[in-house]
Design an enzyme around this catalytic site. Structure first.
Site: not given
Ligand code: COA
Length: 168
Positions: A120, A132
């Site tokens: 979710e 995702y």
């Molecule tokens: C969600 C989370 C795990 C993603 O990890 P991340 O290391 O930041 O993400 P990545 O750098 O691997 O990026 C993966 C994709 O996310 C998206 N993304 C990353 N940063 C973004 C931003 N600032 N705005 C929009 N999309 C973004 C893009 O699709 C990206 O792919 P791309 O680089 O090929 O375009 C991390 O941001 C996090 O811990 N967030 C807080 C906790 C959370 O919300 N967890 C999910 C609960 S369901």
């Protein structure tokens, strides 16, 4: 080839264990709680994490250059996995590490005979939804007013990915 394998390959990860997953331990809780409280407006409590460790969910730490940089909590049972939490330290976000972490979790779930994985996500969590969807997850439902929010309640999107037939 599975979508997530493509991303792992592009990151050039493999030889050195500078970046790896290991089981989450009770001693990691101080890091988990610091990151959880920084990254979520409505963080899980320490008791929730202790319960996750106690009931032996599939609990993982992401380690980079010997630093604790993230964690994930999954439940895996009867061929289905559920990602309950995945979170990275703020300073390590936006560098492809979340994608790598998720890819490793998918591999791990598949290794434990999960055919399908669910999660979710808040409908306002654009970053996570982008991640995702680009990993192949599809929306299969919406849970109304599922999360606490500043102006009342917020819906959850329910996403799922079939992992049974994908190559590892
Ligand atoms: C969600 C989370 C795990 C993603 O990890 P991340 O290391 O930041 O993400 P990545 O750098 O691997 O990026 C993966 C994709 O996310 C998206 N993304 C990353 N940063 C973004 C931003 N600032 N705005 C929009 N999309 C973004 C893009 O699709 C990206 O792919 P791309 O680089 O090929 O375009 C991390 O941001 C996090 O811990 N967030 C807080 C906790 C959370 O919300 N967890 C999910 C609960 S369901």
């Amino acid at each position: 080839m599975a979508i997530w394998q493509d991303f792992k390959d592009k990151l050039g990860l493999g030889e050195k264990p500078a970046l790896f997953l290991r089981p989450l331990k009770e001693r990691d809780l101080q890091h988990v709680l610091r990151i959880e409280r920084e990254m979520y407006d409505y963080p899980w409590s320490e008791d929730i994490f202790r319960d996750c460790l106690r009931v032996a969910y599939s609990n993982w730490a992401l380690i980079k250059d010997e630093q604790f940089i993230g964690y994930a909590i999954l439940s895996i049972a009867v061929g289905e996995a559920h990602i309950l939490n995945i979170c990275l330290d703020k300073q390590y976000t936006g560098q492809g590490l979340g994608r790598h972490f998720l890819a490793e979790l998918l591999d791990m779930a598949k290794g434990k005979e999960a055919a399908r994985i669910f999660l979710e996500v808040r409908q306002s969590n654009t970053v996570a939804i982008n991640l995702y969807q680009t990993m192949g997850f599809k929306k299969i439902g919406q849970r109304k007013k599922y999360y606490q929010a500043a102006d009342g309640r917020e819906d959850a999107m329910v996403l799922s990915l079939e992992i049974a037939d994908a190559e590892r």
